[in-house]
Design an enzyme around this catalytic site. Structure first.
Site, PDB file in Angstrom:
ATOM      1  N   CYS A 151       0.862  -1.187   0.000  1.00 21.00           N
ATOM      2  CA  CYS A 151       0.000   0.000   0.000  1.00 21.00           C
ATOM      3  C   CYS A 151       0.889   1.225   0.000  1.00 21.00           C
ATOM      4  CB  CYS A 151      -0.918   0.001   1.222  1.00 21.00           C
ATOM      5  SG  CYS A 151      -1.918   1.493   1.360  1.00 21.00           S
ATOM      6  N   GLY A 152       0.776   2.035  -1.041  1.00 16.73           N
ATOM      7  CA  GLY A 152       1.607   3.223  -1.153  1.00 16.73           C
ATOM      8  C   GLY A 152       1.322   4.252  -0.086  1.00 16.73           C
TER       9      GLY A 152
ATOM     10  N   ASN B 199       0.723  -5.225  -6.647  1.00 21.48           N
ATOM     11  CA  ASN B 199      -0.649  -5.717  -6.500  1.00 21.48           C
ATOM     12  C   ASN B 199      -1.410  -5.349  -7.770  1.00 21.48           C
ATOM     13  OD1 ASN B 199      -0.831  -2.977  -6.091  1.00 21.48           O
ATOM     14  ND2 ASN B 199      -1.889  -3.082  -4.150  1.00 21.48           N
TER      15      ASN B 199
ATOM     16  N   HIS C 292      -4.085  -4.012 -10.588  1.00 20.54           N
ATOM     17  CA  HIS C 292      -5.002  -2.890 -10.811  1.00 20.54           C
ATOM     18  C   HIS C 292      -5.564  -2.968 -12.226  1.00 20.54           C
ATOM     19  CE1 HIS C 292      -4.019  -0.566  -7.160  1.00 20.54           C
ATOM     20  NE2 HIS C 292      -2.857  -1.172  -7.285  1.00 20.54           N
TER      21      HIS C 292
ATOM     22  N   ASN D 241      -7.908  -4.657  -7.778  1.00 11.67           N
ATOM     23  CA  ASN D 241      -8.233  -3.263  -7.471  1.00 11.67           C
ATOM     24  C   ASN D 241      -8.710  -2.589  -8.752  1.00 11.67           C
ATOM     25  OD1 ASN D 241      -7.043  -3.026  -4.605  1.00 11.67           O
ATOM     26  ND2 ASN D 241      -5.334  -3.860  -5.779  1.00 11.67           N
TER      27      ASN D 241
ATOM     28  N   GLU E 113     -11.196  -0.512  -3.908  1.00 15.51           N
ATOM     29  CA  GLU E 113     -10.015  -1.247  -3.470  1.00 15.51           C
ATOM     30  C   GLU E 113     -10.380  -2.676  -3.086  1.00 15.51           C
ATOM     31  OE1 GLU E 113      -6.119  -0.395  -0.639  1.00 15.51           O
ATOM     32  OE2 GLU E 113      -7.607   1.166  -0.991  1.00 15.51           O
ATOM     33  N   ARG E 114      -9.622  -3.598  -3.605  1.00 10.68           N
ATOM     34  CA  ARG E 114      -9.820  -5.015  -3.302  1.00 10.68           C
ATOM     35  C   ARG E 114      -9.774  -5.244  -1.793  1.00 10.68           C
ATOM     36  NH1 ARG E 114      -5.305  -9.365  -5.246  1.00 10.68           N
ATOM     37  NH2 ARG E 114      -4.047  -7.910  -4.009  1.00 10.68           N
TER      38      ARG E 114
ATOM     39  N   CYS F  43      -5.732   5.592  -3.042  1.00 13.03           N
ATOM     40  CA  CYS F  43      -4.939   4.373  -3.126  1.00 13.03           C
ATOM     41  C   CYS F  43      -3.626   4.731  -3.798  1.00 13.03           C
ATOM     42  CB  CYS F  43      -5.681   3.284  -3.905  1.00 13.03           C
ATOM     43  SG  CYS F  43      -4.717   1.774  -4.138  1.00 13.03           S
ATOM     44  N   GLY F  44      -2.512   4.569  -3.087  1.00 17.70           N
ATOM     45  CA  GLY F  44      -1.222   4.957  -3.635  1.00 17.70           C
ATOM     46  C   GLY F  44      -0.805   4.113  -4.818  1.00 17.70           C
ATOM     47  N   THR F  45      -0.909   2.785  -4.683  1.00 14.35           N
ATOM     48  CA  THR F  45      -0.575   1.931  -5.823  1.00 14.35           C
ATOM     49  C   THR F  45      -1.546   2.152  -6.967  1.00 14.35           C
ATOM     50  OG1 THR F  45      -1.816   0.115  -4.812  1.00 14.35           O
ATOM     51  CG2 THR F  45       0.575   0.140  -4.448  1.00 14.35           C
ATOM     52  N   GLY F  46      -2.806   2.466  -6.635  1.00 17.97           N
ATOM     53  CA  GLY F  46      -3.799   2.762  -7.660  1.00 17.97           C
ATOM     54  C   GLY F  46      -3.476   4.035  -8.417  1.00 17.97           C
TER      55      GLY F  46
END
Length: 284
Positions: free
Chosen positions: A78-79, A167, A169, A200, A218-219, A227-230
């Site tokens: 998680c970013g 993860n 997306h 996600n 978010e999953r 969502c950072g990774t998003g």
């Protein structure tokens, strides 16, 4: 007698988690604790639980992060949480470093802390490493990159891009993000047969030069403020589609993240805020 656990609630662009220092407190069942404590009204209320601990390999990392979503499932990365951990470690006196190596299930992430004259962490830049554009073998739904109507039930006018930031997306570009029923369409895509481990889901709209308005399903957590990774996946997808440059601002419900997809090393760099909300104690 029930054991009491000290925790800190933090948020990064509105993405809020419960943080526990496992060097001081052992959590016997983190998945169950995440479900119980994340519940609104009856618990603390959050998007999940983050455990800060010792790394498996102390020669390559300073600390480790394990993250459990509000439904108890464990996330790879998680970013927003990683930025909060940087602030936590520095301002709680656990490190004096302004560059921290954080071990996650998707690799070691480098956190660069931007510290003000008051010795407070103003923002954090995270090296999110390289995006992966190949569909992993466990995602069996043919080719996910590019338009595929079978992957977009009720989303026939939208074009999705699969990007993994450690993860998974699936980024959908839309004309007007305000018209999207995030819960209905996000949930349908998260559980689509093409994503046997779930996914996600992002819905993004170009709103200005190198600016994207993005909402997230978010999953394991549902609608989240950010969502950072998003945000990273959205930036990569937009650049691949020629919609933006490699330097973009991602405007989410909880705030703005700046994303750079560096052309020299192919790494994605995320910069954004992190904030304390409150400290407390709760029974395990």
């Amino acid at each position: 007698m029930a054991k009491k656990i000290a925790f800190t609630k933090m948020q990064g662009a509105g993405n809020d988690y419960i943080y526990v220092n496992t060097l001081l407190y052992r959590i016997d069942d983190p998945a169950a604790a995440a479900v119980k404590w994340s519940a609104p009204h009856f618990g603390i209320g959050s998007d999940g639980l983050v455990l800060i601990g010792r790394p498996t390999d102390s020669e390559t990392a300073d600390y480790s992060m394990h993250i459990y979503n509000a439904d108890g499932s464990e996330a790879m990365m998680c970013g927003n949480a990683s930025r909060c951990i940087g602030k936590y470690l520095y301002e709680k006196g656990m490190t004096m470093k302004t560059t921290i190596r954080l071990e996650t299930l998707s690799g070691v992430k480098i956190l660069k802390l931007h510290v003000g004259d008051d010795n407070k962490v103003r923002s954090v830049t995270v090296d999110m490493l390289e995006p992966r554009l190949q569909v992993p073998e466990q995602y069996t739904g043919a080719t996910v990159i590019g338009p595929d109507d079978s992957l977009r039930p009720q989303l026939a006018d939208k074009e999705g891009v699969f990007v993994s930031m450690g993860n998974p997306h699936f980024v959908n570009f839309v004309r007007d993000v305000r018209e999207i029923e995030i819960e209905k369409e996000g949930k349908a895509l998260e559980h689509h047969a093409a994503f046997p481990q779930r996914c996600n889901i992002e819905f993004a709209q170009v709103v200005g030069k190198d600016q994207l308005r993005t909402r997230v399903w978010e999953r394991g957590s549902g609608i989240t403020m950010a969502c950072g990774t998003g945000a990273c996946a959205t930036a990569v997808a937009a650049a691949l589609r020629g919609l933006t440059s490699r330097n973009v601002d991602i405007l989410m419900d909880g705030g703005t993240l700046h994303i750079e997809w560096n052309a020299n090393d192919n790494h994605v760099y995320m910069t954004g805020p992190a904030a304390f909300v409150f400290d407390g104690e709760i029974e395990e």
